[in-house]
Design a protein around this motif. Sequence first.
Motif, PDB file in Angstrom:
ATOM      1  N   GLY A 296       0.826  -1.206   0.000  1.00  0.00           N
ATOM      2  CA  GLY A 296       0.000   0.000   0.000  1.00  0.00           C
ATOM      3  C   GLY A 296       0.858   1.253   0.000  1.00  0.00           C
ATOM      4  N   GLU A 297       0.510   2.223   0.850  1.00  0.00           N
ATOM      5  CA  GLU A 297       1.230   3.497   0.913  1.00  0.00           C
ATOM      6  C   GLU A 297       2.256   3.531   2.038  1.00  0.00           C
ATOM      7  OE1 GLU A 297       0.861   5.799  -1.355  1.00  0.00           O
ATOM      8  OE2 GLU A 297      -0.650   4.582  -2.396  1.00  0.00           O
ATOM      9  N   ARG A 298       2.476   2.431   2.703  1.00  0.00           N
ATOM     10  CA  ARG A 298       3.383   2.431   3.842  1.00  0.00           C
ATOM     11  C   ARG A 298       4.838   2.551   3.411  1.00  0.00           C
ATOM     12  NH1 ARG A 298       0.756  -2.942   6.312  1.00  0.00           N
ATOM     13  NH2 ARG A 298       0.503  -3.220   4.070  1.00  0.00           N
ATOM     14  N   TRP A 303       6.516  -1.341   6.509  1.00  0.00           N
ATOM     15  CA  TRP A 303       5.914  -2.534   5.915  1.00  0.00           C
ATOM     16  C   TRP A 303       6.614  -3.797   6.403  1.00  0.00           C
ATOM     17  CZ3 TRP A 303       7.055  -4.769   0.504  1.00  0.00           C
ATOM     18  CH2 TRP A 303       6.131  -5.765   0.188  1.00  0.00           C
ATOM     19  N   ILE A 304       7.937  -3.793   6.421  1.00  0.00           N
ATOM     20  CA  ILE A 304       8.700  -4.951   6.882  1.00  0.00           C
ATOM     21  C   ILE A 304       8.367  -5.270   8.335  1.00  0.00           C
ATOM     22  CG2 ILE A 304      11.026  -5.817   7.374  1.00  0.00           C
ATOM     23  CD1 ILE A 304      12.003  -4.252   4.933  1.00  0.00           C
TER      24      ILE A 304
END
Length: 399
Positions: A296-298, A303-304
């Motif tokens: 997404g937008e992260r 995200w990891i």
Amino acid sequence: MEPVAFDVVRVRRNPWMTALTSLPLALIPIAIIATLVTGGPFAFFAPHLAIIGLLGFLASWRRMPFARRTFCKVRVDDELLRIGRESVPRADITNAELMPTDDTPIVRVKRRGHIAAENLVVQSGREAHDLLTALGFDASQRVAAYSLPSLAVVRYAWAPFLIAPLAVVAMGVSSRVHSAFNPLVFTILLATLAATFLKRASLIVGADGLYLRWLWVRELIATKDILSVTRFETGLGRNRSHGIEVATKAGRAVRLPVARSWGADLGVIKQRIEDVIELDRLAAHVEDGALVLERGERAMREWIAELKAIGSGATAQFRKAAVLPEQLWRVATDTSQPAATRAAAAVALGPTLDDSGRVRLADLAKATAAPKLRVALERAADVEADDELIEEALREIES
């Protein structure tokens, strides 16, 4: 692993036929000595004997006329491959492939330090795959790499016909500068054309698809997109070329040339591609379960961190079930999923992996043709890989 055993027919070259076809080569020193002693023209025949002997030896080596066949039992365990009374360390086995035949299939096993491969005739295709699996060389376990002739043979076959007019135009332009440049320009054009047609291509066949590399070409054909695999043959006379044509669901046909003298390898490559297609057809594919892994937008590091939290169960909340490791494994092993999604599932598995799980993930990487995804899977399986290395691998996939 538990030892497994198979009843096979071991096919070996007939040494008498090999010696007979090599006889012209043995006559060369005799012809030279006879010339020195008698002064006769016997040495004149040495090149002819060399050509005849070499061609005869190569033909005998490939076709194995009057081959010796013996019934024996093959046993495979963690350490050894036993063929009859002979024991071969597993570490010495460099490759094993299924050779399709009109009759019963043959498993060809190559050993380090041995020119000749072991040809084992098994009773069925299912038994052939069981033997390959026991040896660790089945299509579901690791990729197979092949060297192909230049793609220019099938993609730019018209190029040689342009060399003459291009040379005329180029030398005409160079003549305006200085006539001494003409030989240089012609040599550059000729060398470029020769290099293009001599540069070999590389094909990697993995469970996820075919990765083709040649000069500027870097193509990945996903297994899920392959519609059919057939043989092709084009051209006339000495200019005839043949190989494998891979038709995709998008209507594209990718031709992979195979040298004429490699007829057996053509069948091996075609069989390997058909094996990975069959694996994809039989595999259970994930549908909605992979959506939770999208970035997404992260930010990448965020995200990891969230992927690892998903794998460890830290994101489980009231009315929101935890993502089980089995679900993540299904996504990571699903060749129909995008590379980024499979890599994300592998990263999410990280916190829950024990030694056997890391070995399983590393084995999954060995069966992956896409180089960037393979690196991401390897780093996800590596206990020493930090977030920086994982981030680098994920960015490579996104790029």
